[in-house]
Write an enzyme that holds these catalytic residues in place. Sequence first.
Site: not given
Length: 406
Positions: A17, A99, A128, A182
């Site tokens: 990605d 994050r 996210d 994922s």
Amino acid sequence: MADKINRVVLAFSGGLDTSVILKWLQQTYACEVVTFTADLGQGEELGPARHKAELMGVKPEHIFIDDLKEEFVGEYVFPMMRANALYEGLYLLGTSIARPLIAKRQVEIARQVGADAVSHGATGKGNDQVRFELGYYALAPDIKVLAPWREWDLNSRTALIDFAEKNQIPVPKDKRGESPFSTDANLLHTSSEGKVLEDPWEEVPDYVYSRTDDLVAAPDKPEEITIDFKAGDALAVNGEAMSPATLLAKLNELGKRHGIGRLDLVENRFVGMKSRGMYETPGGTIYHAAHRAIEQLTLDRGAAHLKDELMPRYAELVYNGFWFSPEREMLQAAIDHSQAKVEGTVRMKLYKGGVHITGRKSPHSLYSEKVVTFEDDAGAYDQRDAEGFIKLNALRLRLLGRRDGR
């Protein structure tokens, strides 16, 4: 028409990605891309990320791979653990808490290299994107944010692979088939979601688990350990002093062996939908139980109960991406104030997925055997005082009862 961007800092893992995103940014914005890869203890070799960035034309001086494990645990995980934070009563916030640190470092790099934008690989459906961008805007209010998943038309894995092949981006063999799920990993946890996990009635397949051993294979004998705390933070396991990241890694090792920390959760995302995920937080689960145990001895009832009232709000702020908000900082100040005397040792047994507290001691303990004993307390507590205490608390109930003819 795309805004003019001269240089952008991309949160880059080196996977399919973000590799596609790197090339897409170069083509779409005709800009220079700076890559940033954070080592948060995800357990992956990060050298390939550097190689991939170089292969795609990123200057060596614009490839940042930073070891942030100690900062991550000491400045983000430990403060959150002081709050005993659990989102929706269960989730230890392993992805959420990483994050803000990534966003902070991206902004620092952007300033260092003179970039006018930052970019991430989060999709438009998840939490996210919110967490990254709230962090960016809090720390750099005028920064430009590029979110390719909200802009491009590459809306399938097939489309990503086609783009990669047309642009000579290497695609690993295991990425050519449909991904079964994922994952996101750091030193605190591993999360898995999507595909085989999307039906909440279906049991999580064994192959999804990566951080915890199966309960059947876990040792048949409990393992006893101790954790030492000071000012609300753990500083030693089994009497051995450790840095924050080293300590959490040690607890992860212990938790993995005993199958501790698995959580199958259907949660409410900030963007509005429900999602099903499987979380493995072996060391964090042990840490959370130990911290609560030492607080049982050292926190006054009022402080402890107030902390429990504040915790859901604190956890929601972390989950939703408001780490740098004034309200989170205000709550943190109150929580940290409560931790001054949270010091001592917790003893526990780890067994077949369970964390069992077996003892706790503290130089600041509020527990008094003399007061609580069922034996002769030698005048430490006059049981006759309870009568007046009860009558005063019952006064309003008696008045209500008389009025209502009970």
